[in-house]
Design an enzyme around this catalytic site. Structure first.
Site, PDB file in Angstrom:
ATOM      1  N   ASN A 166      52.425  -1.880  15.479  1.00 24.51           N
ATOM      2  CA  ASN A 166      51.596  -2.825  16.239  1.00 24.51           C
ATOM      3  C   ASN A 166      52.151  -4.227  16.043  1.00 24.51           C
ATOM      4  OD1 ASN A 166      50.007  -0.475  16.412  1.00 24.51           O
ATOM      5  ND2 ASN A 166      48.162  -1.716  16.660  1.00 24.51           N
TER       6      ASN A 166
ATOM      7  N   ALA B 107      61.888  -3.768  28.099  1.00 29.80           N
ATOM      8  CA  ALA B 107      60.596  -4.052  27.453  1.00 29.80           C
ATOM      9  C   ALA B 107      59.418  -3.812  28.381  1.00 29.80           C
ATOM     10  CB  ALA B 107      60.571  -5.500  26.950  1.00 29.80           C
TER      11      ALA B 107
ATOM     12  N   GLY C 266      58.391 -11.448  31.129  1.00 26.53           N
ATOM     13  CA  GLY C 266      57.281 -12.386  31.048  1.00 26.53           C
ATOM     14  C   GLY C 266      56.297 -12.077  29.944  1.00 26.53           C
TER      15      GLY C 266
ATOM     16  N   ARG D 260      38.158   5.766  20.267  1.00 23.25           N
ATOM     17  CA  ARG D 260      38.237   5.886  21.716  1.00 23.25           C
ATOM     18  C   ARG D 260      39.213   7.006  22.083  1.00 23.25           C
ATOM     19  NH1 ARG D 260      39.631  -0.343  22.767  1.00 23.25           N
ATOM     20  NH2 ARG D 260      41.086   0.240  21.107  1.00 23.25           N
TER      21      ARG D 260
ATOM     22  N   LYS E 251      53.419   5.243  18.499  1.00 26.70           N
ATOM     23  CA  LYS E 251      52.478   6.171  19.142  1.00 26.70           C
ATOM     24  C   LYS E 251      53.199   7.310  19.855  1.00 26.70           C
ATOM     25  CE  LYS E 251      49.060   2.529  19.536  1.00 26.70           C
ATOM     26  NZ  LYS E 251      49.809   1.670  18.591  1.00 26.70           N
TER      27      LYS E 251
END
Length: 614
Positions: free
Chosen positions: A454, A371, A295, A547, A417
């Site tokens: 990204n 996924a 989804g 962050r 990452k």
């Protein structure tokens, strides 16, 4: 052929047909054969009226019109020209009667009136027929399989949008109706499209008519009304666009560039990578294919591209029922003859081993694309248990079932990452990569990993956030001016996944050559500019600081992984399976157990060890 008619051609057509209309008018007035006394007056009238008509048509610009785009104004010009020339012709005829040049019985006085009506039919018919043909060939259509649109506002602006949707050959959407608060319009039909109800019923109408997008066509409405419509669209779970008024465009209050959404390709700063799908179709044709996280933005695009490869079945597995419910409408391949009944929507959690066992037993998948994952870096720093159980335990559970049910092809979707990770999310994805590599070594199957940069436009990417901030008038918030990332489009990401499944042999990691990293601040400036605004003048850019878990830049691979190109713009990396065995699996079990027990520090230490950071 007819579309190439020019005004000089219309002049010749008029010359020929208008020379005949007086004779036709006389034939309608008198029965054939005519009396010989009418021939000479008829010829005199024909010559005079022809000169007057063509002269007036030239004077009033009939032969300067572009008839393929004829409008009401064009029709009024024809009416004025035909009416004026007919009145003068009639005046000339009566003057000739009065001077004795024409005798009363020879040419009936009604002939000029009949001739005037015939002239209107000839001149208007030839021109407007071209306009009708242009409409039929260039548009006048809807695509039942296209994006389903609803227009909020059935006024002048809404009607302009409806006409453009129906007429433009460049728009392939399906207009399902209008909503408008005017009681006089509700229940009526405008341009062949019904006004379905008032604005307050918008959420119900969106659901009942399966609307994909709402276009707000109320350029003069107050802000409170626009916000009300946007709120109703959010309630209905549908995207929305706003049409500016023409006066806003002319005055410069709104730029033309804001008439469409910024395309992701506008922001990429390189040419998109396109991969041919012949090898992929050969792999997937007539296969049963399981997609987890179906989804999501990546998962749904995977289903779309897989459907084009003619699998025997797609098993779309997801944890969120709403996104799965909307999935069939996103797969445009169904319109190309691929049957929608080849799709099964399965609500399940990849961490649930018993549920996965039922799914694998029932559907017997032959190719699996994994996924499903948690991917938000700052959020996972505060939710370690979810990151570990979903990204690691979920992957291990899925891999175990792939081995148990002898699945030939498995692709794990990972991230850059995972390379020298500093975040919980990155570390969990690195461990997931190792789990897949170990399973590949044990089974000898084509179990592989792909690493993404990204993904522009995906759920959770920075683009939707920036768009919302720009729409709100700013500021656009960025953590650091030197922050940079590798970027790829959703289509590139999915092509990489599919090619990896076709190219993979055993345990490889695949990455896409995405060129150089792009600074986030440059991306924000591009998005602001492409939205028709000026960075720092119209929209402020504000830096908020790094962050937890974030890095200034990412890597796609380590030096030891030594990339090599195996396909155009697709790289494969060296993998090291040393240290992957029973000890590794026991440590994974200990990590999952301590995470579920809420022992954060212990779990974090184990996670770092598994990710090769300690």
């Amino acid at each position: 052929m007819l579309f190439n008619l020019r005004n000089r051609h219309f002049f010749l057509i008029d010359l020929f047909l208008l020379a005949l209309t007086p004779s036709i008018a006389l034939s309608l007035r008198l029965q054939l054969p005519w009396d010989e006394s009418t021939i000479q007056p008829l010829l005199i009238y024909t010559a005079i009226s022809l000169i007057i008509k063509l002269g007036f048509f030239m004077l009033m610009g009939i032969y300067r019109q572009f008839w393929r785009y004829a409008s009401v104004d064009s029709l009024l010009t024809i009416l004025w020209a035909v009416g004026a020339s007919s009145l003068i012709s009639i005046g000339m005829v009566y003057a000739m009667y009065g001077t004795g040049l024409l005798s009363a019985p020879s040419l009936p006085r009604s002939v000029p009136f009949i001739d005037g009506m015939l002239t209107l039919i000839v001149v208007g018919g030839t021109r407007l027929s071209l306009r009708i043909m242009e409409y039929q060939s260039g548009g006048g259509h809807t695509n039942p399989e296209g994006k389903r649109l609803l227009i909020a506002g059935a006024g002048d602006a809404g009607q302009v949008v409806a006409r453009e949707i129906h007429h433009s050959r460049y728009i392939d959407d399906n207009l399902v109706g209008f909503v408008d608060d005017d009681p006089a319009k509700q229940g009526t039909v405008i341009h062949g499209v019904p006004v379905l109800g008032p604005l307050d019923e918008l959420p119900q109408i969106v659901q009942s008519h399966q609307v994909d997008e709402v276009v707000i066509a109320m350029p003069t409405a107050e802000g409170a009304i626009i916000r009300r419509v946007v709120s109703l669209c959010e309630e209905g779970g549908v995207s929305v666009k706003t049409l500016p008024g023409i006066f806003e465009l002319i005055s410069g209050e709104v730029s033309f560039s804001r008439l469409r959404e910024v395309q992701i390709g506008d922001l990429l700063r390189r040419d998109p990578v396109t991969v041919h799908s012949g090898r992929v179709e050969e792999l997937l044709k007539d296969k049963r294919v399981l997609v987890t996280g179906a989804g999501g933005s990546i998962g749904s695009e995977l289903c779309e591209q897989i459907a084009r490869c003619h699998p025997s079945h797609i098993i779309a597995l997801g944890h969120g029922e709403n996104s799965l419910y909307r999935l069939p409408g996103k797969i445009t391949a169904w319109a190309k003859g691929i049957k929608e009944d080849h799709l099964d929507l399965v609500v399940a959690d990849v961490r649930d081993s018993d549920r996965l066992d039922m799914i694998f037993k029932d559907f017997q998948p032959e190719v699996v694309y994994h996924a499903a994952a948690h991917k938000h870096v700052p959020l996972m720093e505060d939710n370690l248990v979810e990151a570990v159980t979903n990204n690691i335990e979920g992957t291990r559970t899925l891999v175990n079932h792939c081995q148990k049910y002898d699945v030939d092809h498995l692709v794990l979707i990972s991230t850059d990452k995972a390379v020298e990770p500093t975040s919980v999310m990155g570390m969990t994805k690195r461990v997931a990569e190792k789990i897949v590599l170990m399973a590949a070594q044990e089974s000898g199957k084509a179990y592989v990993t792909v690493r993404f940069g990204n993904v522009l436009g995906s759920r959770g990417s920075v683009i939707p956030l920036f768009k919302a901030q720009i729409a709100a008038g700013g500021p656009v918030t960025i953590t650091h001016p030197e922050m940079e990332r590798y970027f790829m489009t959703i289509q590139e990401a999915v092509q990489l996944v599919l090619q990896a499944s076709a190219l993979g042999k055993n345990g490889e990691i695949f990455v896409l050559d995405m060129g150089e990293q792009v600074k986030i601040v440059d991306l924000a400036q591009d998005l602001i500019s492409l939205s028709g605004l000026t960075p720092e003048e119209d929209i402020e850019i504000r830096f908020t600081g790094l962050r937890p878990g974030e890095k200034l830049s990412e890597k796609l691979y380590t030096t030891a992984e030594a990339p090599r190109e195996v396909y155009e713009k697709i790289l494969t990396l060296n993998t090291d399976a040393s240290g992957l065995g029973e000890t590794f699996l026991r440590d994974v079990d200990a990590l999952i157990q301590s995470s579920r027990a809420g022992e954060r520090e212990k779990a974090l230490q184990t996670l770092k060890q598994l990710a090769d950071l300690e």
